[in-house]
Design a protein around this motif. Sequence first.
Motif, PDB file in Angstrom:
ATOM      1  N   GLY A  82       0.799  -1.225   0.000  1.00 17.41           N
ATOM      2  CA  GLY A  82       0.000   0.000   0.000  1.00 17.41           C
ATOM      3  C   GLY A  82       0.829   1.272   0.000  1.00 17.41           C
ATOM      4  N   ASN A  83       2.140   1.145   0.217  1.00 12.94           N
ATOM      5  CA  ASN A  83       3.016   2.324   0.241  1.00 12.94           C
ATOM      6  C   ASN A  83       3.598   2.650  -1.118  1.00 12.94           C
ATOM      7  N   VAL A  84       3.308   1.827  -2.120  1.00 11.65           N
ATOM      8  CA  VAL A  84       3.916   2.004  -3.440  1.00 11.65           C
ATOM      9  C   VAL A  84       2.820   2.146  -4.501  1.00 11.65           C
ATOM     10  N   LEU A  85       2.976   3.150  -5.340  1.00 15.05           N
ATOM     11  CA  LEU A  85       2.045   3.370  -6.446  1.00 15.05           C
ATOM     12  C   LEU A  85       2.851   3.494  -7.732  1.00 15.05           C
ATOM     13  N   TYR A  86       2.521   2.654  -8.697  1.00 21.16           N
ATOM     14  CA  TYR A  86       3.153   2.732 -10.010  1.00 21.16           C
ATOM     15  C   TYR A  86       2.165   3.345 -10.994  1.00 21.16           C
ATOM     16  N   LEU A  87       2.648   4.322 -11.735  1.00 20.09           N
ATOM     17  CA  LEU A  87       1.812   5.044 -12.685  1.00 20.09           C
ATOM     18  C   LEU A  87       2.321   4.870 -14.104  1.00 20.09           C
ATOM     19  N   SER A  88       1.413   4.838 -15.029  1.00 17.78           N
ATOM     20  CA  SER A  88       1.758   4.843 -16.439  1.00 17.78           C
ATOM     21  C   SER A  88       1.796   6.286 -16.911  1.00 17.78           C
ATOM     22  N   LYS A  89       2.797   6.631 -17.716  1.00 24.84           N
ATOM     23  CA  LYS A  89       2.898   7.998 -18.227  1.00 24.84           C
ATOM     24  C   LYS A  89       1.686   8.354 -19.072  1.00 24.84           C
ATOM     25  N   GLU A  90       1.100   7.355 -19.698  1.00 24.40           N
ATOM     26  CA  GLU A  90      -0.038   7.581 -20.588  1.00 24.40           C
ATOM     27  C   GLU A  90      -1.354   7.729 -19.833  1.00 24.40           C
ATOM     28  N   ASP A  91      -1.352   7.497 -18.533  1.00 16.51           N
ATOM     29  CA  ASP A  91      -2.578   7.551 -17.731  1.00 16.51           C
ATOM     30  C   ASP A  91      -3.046   8.998 -17.586  1.00 16.51           C
ATOM     31  N   PRO A  92      -4.194   9.356 -18.161  1.00 20.68           N
ATOM     32  CA  PRO A  92      -4.657  10.745 -18.071  1.00 20.68           C
ATOM     33  C   PRO A  92      -5.145  11.129 -16.673  1.00 20.68           C
ATOM     34  N   ALA A  93      -5.355  10.140 -15.828  1.00 18.90           N
ATOM     35  CA  ALA A  93      -5.885  10.413 -14.486  1.00 18.90           C
ATOM     36  C   ALA A  93      -4.808  10.282 -13.412  1.00 18.90           C
ATOM     37  N   GLN A  94      -3.567  10.588 -13.738  1.00 16.20           N
ATOM     38  CA  GLN A  94      -2.471  10.429 -12.778  1.00 16.20           C
ATOM     39  C   GLN A  94      -2.705  11.206 -11.489  1.00 16.20           C
ATOM     40  N   GLU A  95      -3.083  12.458 -11.615  1.00 18.47           N
ATOM     41  CA  GLU A  95      -3.277  13.294 -10.418  1.00 18.47           C
ATOM     42  C   GLU A  95      -4.368  12.718  -9.531  1.00 18.47           C
ATOM     43  N   ILE A  96      -5.435  12.250 -10.123  1.00 18.32           N
ATOM     44  CA  ILE A  96      -6.536  11.658  -9.351  1.00 18.32           C
ATOM     45  C   ILE A  96      -6.067  10.379  -8.670  1.00 18.32           C
ATOM     46  N   ARG A  97      -5.288   9.557  -9.380  1.00 22.13           N
ATOM     47  CA  ARG A  97      -4.770   8.317  -8.784  1.00 22.13           C
ATOM     48  C   ARG A  97      -3.835   8.619  -7.606  1.00 22.13           C
ATOM     49  N   ILE A  98      -3.030   9.658  -7.728  1.00 19.28           N
ATOM     50  CA  ILE A  98      -2.120  10.025  -6.626  1.00 19.28           C
ATOM     51  C   ILE A  98      -2.930  10.496  -5.425  1.00 19.28           C
ATOM     52  N   LEU A  99      -3.902  11.363  -5.652  1.00 17.69           N
ATOM     53  CA  LEU A  99      -4.743  11.832  -4.543  1.00 17.69           C
ATOM     54  C   LEU A  99      -5.470  10.681  -3.871  1.00 17.69           C
ATOM     55  N   HIS A 100      -6.023   9.763  -4.657  1.00 19.23           N
ATOM     56  CA  HIS A 100      -6.721   8.597  -4.119  1.00 19.23           C
ATOM     57  C   HIS A 100      -5.751   7.729  -3.307  1.00 19.23           C
ATOM     58  N   PHE A 101      -4.540   7.534  -3.842  1.00 23.30           N
ATOM     59  CA  PHE A 101      -3.509   6.756  -3.156  1.00 23.30           C
ATOM     60  C   PHE A 101      -3.192   7.363  -1.787  1.00 23.30           C
ATOM     61  N   LEU A 102      -3.019   8.672  -1.744  1.00 28.60           N
ATOM     62  CA  LEU A 102      -2.691   9.343  -0.471  1.00 28.60           C
ATOM     63  C   LEU A 102      -3.862   9.311   0.508  1.00 28.60           C
ATOM     64  N   GLU A 103      -5.080   9.478  -0.016  1.00 26.95           N
ATOM     65  CA  GLU A 103      -6.262   9.430   0.856  1.00 26.95           C
ATOM     66  C   GLU A 103      -6.477   8.056   1.456  1.00 26.95           C
ATOM     67  N   GLU A 104      -6.169   6.998   0.699  1.00 21.18           N
ATOM     68  CA  GLU A 104      -6.378   5.631   1.169  1.00 21.18           C
ATOM     69  C   GLU A 104      -5.222   5.137   2.059  1.00 21.18           C
ATOM     70  N   ASN A 105      -4.115   5.838   2.039  1.00 21.11           N
ATOM     71  CA  ASN A 105      -2.942   5.405   2.808  1.00 21.11           C
ATOM     72  C   ASN A 105      -2.502   6.531   3.732  1.00 21.11           C
ATOM     73  N   LYS A 106      -3.378   6.886   4.649  1.00 21.14           N
ATOM     74  CA  LYS A 106      -3.127   8.021   5.554  1.00 21.14           C
ATOM     75  C   LYS A 106      -1.936   7.780   6.483  1.00 21.14           C
ATOM     76  N   ASP A 107      -1.527   6.513   6.637  1.00 23.73           N
ATOM     77  CA  ASP A 107      -0.404   6.221   7.523  1.00 23.73           C
ATOM     78  C   ASP A 107       0.963   6.398   6.860  1.00 23.73           C
ATOM     79  N   ILE A 108       0.964   6.789   5.582  1.00 19.05           N
ATOM     80  CA  ILE A 108       2.251   7.093   4.935  1.00 19.05           C
ATOM     81  C   ILE A 108       2.779   8.378   5.558  1.00 19.05           C
ATOM     82  N   ASP A 109       4.052   8.304   5.969  1.00 22.77           N
ATOM     83  CA  ASP A 109       4.681   9.471   6.617  1.00 22.77           C
ATOM     84  C   ASP A 109       5.049  10.537   5.612  1.00 22.77           C
TER      85      ASP A 109
END
Length: 186
Positions: free
Chosen positions: A159-186
């Motif tokens: 849950g601490n690692v997120l891999y993104l595709s450069k072609e993914d148009p929703a990168q920013e949304i995926r990053i925000l979702h990743f951070l919201e779902e993993n609140k324990d990341i320092d």
Amino acid sequence: QTGNFICMLLPDIESRFVTTLIYGAQDVLRNQGFHLLILRESEAELSGSKLISRMIDLGIKGIIVFPNSNARYNKDLLLLAFNRFPVVFVDSTLRDLEISSVTSDHHKMVKKAVELLFGHGCKNVGFISKPAEYSTSIAQRISGYEKAHIENNRTIRSGNVLYLSKEDPAQEIRILHFLEENKDID
């Protein structure tokens, strides 16, 4: 008419890193009596064109290549490099080929950054990146992240690692979702 031109091939010029690289190269080359010619071409456009041979015909004195992710190196560039024409790859190396390159120690850089965070009490260090297949520099960064965890007896939680595709148009949304779902990341 030919002159003292060095050609820099770039996939894009949208990042601060690339802009800084351009300014730095331009300053160094100007001090050496050269002019920097910047060409923005995708790898697909580059491989399908005669751009490299046209640049050589115009009399350029060297080529600086900043390959994009998942680069398929143009055979004309490789041939030039093998024939000792000045070709320098930036932020990328070609495995098992002796071609000039300028890179950072990505493994060491990320390893030190993660260890610094551990030293400041962080327990769950997150990592957002493209997958390792994209480039040697990304593979080295991932390796540094993993090595810091191993040497400090830390477990890498998936849950601490997120891999993104450069072609993914929703990168920013995926990053925000990743951070919201993993609140324990320092």
